[in-house]
Structures are given as structure tokens and as C-alpha cells.
Design an enzyme around this catalytic site. Structure first.
Site, PDB file in Angstrom:
ATOM      1  N   ASP A   1       0.823  -1.216   0.000  1.00  0.00           N
ATOM      2  CA  ASP A   1       0.000   0.000   0.000  1.00  0.00           C
ATOM      3  C   ASP A   1       0.858   1.267   0.000  1.00  0.00           C
ATOM      4  OD1 ASP A   1      -2.295   1.518   0.086  1.00  0.00           O
ATOM      5  OD2 ASP A   1      -2.587   1.299   2.238  1.00  0.00           O
TER       6      ASP A   1
ATOM      7  N   ASN B   1     -10.532  -3.010  -6.459  1.00  0.00           N
ATOM      8  CA  ASN B   1      -9.657  -2.095  -7.216  1.00  0.00           C
ATOM      9  C   ASN B   1     -10.166  -1.786  -8.629  1.00  0.00           C
ATOM     10  OD1 ASN B   1      -6.558  -3.271  -5.698  1.00  0.00           O
ATOM     11  ND2 ASN B   1      -7.789  -1.492  -5.197  1.00  0.00           N
TER      12      ASN B   1
HETATM   13  C1  FPP Z   1      -2.265   0.124  -3.174  1.00  0.00           C
HETATM   14  O1  FPP Z   1      -1.658   1.418  -3.128  1.00  0.00           O
HETATM   15  C2  FPP Z   1      -1.619  -0.632  -4.207  1.00  0.00           C
HETATM   16  C3  FPP Z   1      -2.260  -1.243  -5.248  1.00  0.00           C
HETATM   17  C4  FPP Z   1      -3.712  -1.206  -5.415  1.00  0.00           C
HETATM   18  C5  FPP Z   1      -1.491  -1.962  -6.288  1.00  0.00           C
HETATM   19  C6  FPP Z   1      -0.354  -2.830  -5.793  1.00  0.00           C
HETATM   20  C7  FPP Z   1       0.337  -3.375  -6.960  1.00  0.00           C
HETATM   21  C8  FPP Z   1       1.670  -3.318  -7.165  1.00  0.00           C
HETATM   22  C9  FPP Z   1       2.643  -2.766  -6.187  1.00  0.00           C
HETATM   23  C10 FPP Z   1       2.232  -3.878  -8.430  1.00  0.00           C
HETATM   24  C11 FPP Z   1       2.613  -5.312  -8.184  1.00  0.00           C
HETATM   25  C12 FPP Z   1       3.203  -5.869  -9.377  1.00  0.00           C
HETATM   26  C13 FPP Z   1       3.287  -7.183  -9.639  1.00  0.00           C
HETATM   27  C14 FPP Z   1       4.005  -7.572 -10.851  1.00  0.00           C
HETATM   28  C15 FPP Z   1       2.695  -8.246  -8.801  1.00  0.00           C
HETATM   29  P1  FPP Z   1      -2.560   2.685  -3.419  1.00  0.00           P
HETATM   30  O2  FPP Z   1      -2.530   2.981  -4.858  1.00  0.00           O
HETATM   31  O3  FPP Z   1      -3.923   2.463  -2.844  1.00  0.00           O
HETATM   32  O4  FPP Z   1      -1.797   3.789  -2.603  1.00  0.00           O
HETATM   33  P2  FPP Z   1      -2.455   5.050  -1.918  1.00  0.00           P
HETATM   34  O5  FPP Z   1      -3.263   4.516  -0.776  1.00  0.00           O
HETATM   35  O6  FPP Z   1      -1.270   5.823  -1.470  1.00  0.00           O
HETATM   36  O7  FPP Z   1      -3.273   5.753  -2.945  1.00  0.00           O
END
Ligand code: FPP
Length: 238
Positions: free
Chosen positions: A15, A63
Site C-alpha cells: 500500500d 480495485n
Molecule cells: C495500493 O496502493 C496498491 C495497489 C492497489 C497496487 C499494488 C500493486 C503493485 C505494487 C504492483 C505489483 C506488481 C506485480 C508484478 C505483482 P494505493 O494505490 O492504494 O496507494 P495510496 O493509498 O497511497 O493511494
């Protein structure tokens, strides 16, 4: 050799990518890209220090509500990783990484689910570390799926409802056959499970940090494990 006790199974909620990007005036997709690189590094490191199972939360059933360009950017990152896994087939075999994709395949672009199949198939015989990547995953959906599978057995007369045990649920969830996570790590200062491994996390230790996932390092991973080592797990006993 590791002196400390490393958890057998670690779950990670990746996250903070969006906030990381925002702080730098970058599009959210850049945060996910940086986060994907951290995923690769932590995956390798977990193998190096002898973790047997690791589960990464990459994309939840919720998501899909994100802007279409962000969803597309995430799918592109999954595609890149899957192509890379194909190219590095031999290297991955040496690393002993067995990869599983957990979650619903419906809704995920077909070229990606086909790559899920090839990647799983090609890494099936590797056995040093099991890496679960949760994509289009929801803990409640997983339990619902298990309930459906059990209900089908009841309907066909194979199972008496009175005989249903917790083990039946465990045997019908996506991580069937794997131990429950000992430790769940959530960076970015949030204290929620967000529908991650709901059934499996009944007795998991929880570790959080304010660090955003793209800034998360192997030292942070070590800190979480050291902290886990200092905790006494009682599983409801005294
Ligand atoms: C949450 O952070 C993160 C996600 C919804 C995506 C996680 C995916 C990856 C890190 C890519 C993984 C890649 C592979 C190849 C498995 P957020 O966007 O909600 O962060 P925020 O809360 O700061 O907005």
C-alpha cells in the site's frame, strides 16, 4: 545462516503507491511501477532468507473501481512481470520459486490469465518458496467460493452438513494446503486488512509502518521479522 526464527508464511499488503507518486508530482501509475520493483526485490529477499510462503496483495476485487487508466497501468505491470517470468524461466527454476495466482480469473484480460496458467505450470516443480500473487482477490469472495464448493458436496450427498469442520473451509480456499500467514505486513500507516486473507489471518501477527510501499526496503522487511520474533504467540491460550 539465519539465527532468528523466520516466519514460515508472510502476507504483504502493498500500500501507499499513490501517495508516493503524489508526493513527487508523478502520476499514480509511476507509484505502482516503483511498487512492482519493490515486489521483485522483496520476493527475492524472502527466498534468500528462507521464507517458505509469501503472499502479495496486488489487486483486490474492489480495485476495479479505480480510474480506467490506473487499472490499465496495473494490468500492464502484471503483463510485464509475466513476460519477464517467461523469459527468466530457467533462472526462476534455479531460484525455486513456485508461483500461484490467487483470485478470480473472470474479469482479468484473457492474455493475462493465459500467462497466469503458463507461469504456474512452468514453476510447478520449483519448491523452495511458494509465492502467491493475489490479483482480483477478495477474502470474502474466497470464503463465498469455499462455501459454494462445500454446498455442492452437501447437495450431492457427499457431505453431511453436521460434519462440516473448519478444515473443510481451509481445504476449499485458494491457499489450500499452505500454512496460514504468521505475519501480515502493511506499509503506509494503515491499520486495516482490506479484505486480505480473512480466513487465513485469524491468528496472524500484524505489523505496520508509515513507510510507503515504493520506499519499503529489505531492512524494513527485516525489522518486521525481528519484531515478529519478539512477540509471544499464544493462539488463544495463556
Ligand atoms: C495500493 O496502493 C496498491 C495497489 C492497489 C497496487 C499494488 C500493486 C503493485 C505494487 C504492483 C505489483 C506488481 C506485480 C508484478 C505483482 P494505493 O494505490 O492504494 O496507494 P495510496 O493509498 O497511497 O493511494
Amino acid at each position: 545462516m539465519e539465527e532468528r526464527k523466520v516466519p514460515e508464511h508472510i502476507g504483504i499488503i502493498m500500500d501507499g503507491n499513490g501517495r508516493w507518486a503524489k508526493k513527487r508530482g508523478l502520476p499514480r501509475s509511476e507509484g505502482h511501477k516503483a511498487g512492482a520493483n519493490v515486489f521483485r526485490r522483496i520476493c527475492d529477499y524472502a527466498d534468500e532468507i528462507g521464507i517458505k510462503y509469501i503472499t502479495f496483495y496486488a489487486f483486490s476485487t474492489e480495485n476495479w473501481r479505480r480510474p480506467p487508466d490506473e487499472v490499465a497501468a496495473l494490468m500492464d505491470l502484471f503483463r510485464d512481470y509475466l513476460h519477464e517470468a517467461e523469459e527468466r524461466r530457467e533462472e526462476n527454476k534455479e531460484k525455486g520459486m513456485r508461483i500461484h495466482f490467487i483470485g478470480h480469473r473472470e474479469g482479468v484480460p484473457q492474455d493475462i490469465t493465459e500467462l497466469f496458467d503458463t507461469t504456474e505450470e512452468e514453476s510447478r516443480d520449483a519448491g523452495r518458496i511458494d509465492v502467491n500473487i493475489a490479483i482480483n482477490y477478495g477474502g470474502r469472495l474466497e470464503i463465498t467460493d469455499a462455501v459454494k464448493a462445500i454446498a455442492r458436496k452437501v447437495k450431492s450427498g457427499e457431505l453431511d452438513p453436521e460434519d462440516i469442520t473448519e478444515d473443510d473451509i481451509s481445504a476449499n480456499i485458494y491457499t489450500a494446503g499452505q500454512p496460514d500467514p504468521d505475519l501480515i505486513i502493511r506499509p503506509s500507516g494503515e491499520y486495516r486488512l482490506s479484505n486480505f486473507l480473512l480466513w487465513q489471518s485469524a491468528y496472524s501477527e500484524f505489523w505496520t509502518t508509515d513507510i510507503l510501499w515504493p520506499d519499503f526496503t529489505t531492512d524494513d522487511f527485516d525489522r518486521a521479522i525481528d519484531d515478529y520474533n519478539s512477540r509471544a504467540r499464544r493462539f488463544g491460550a495463556v
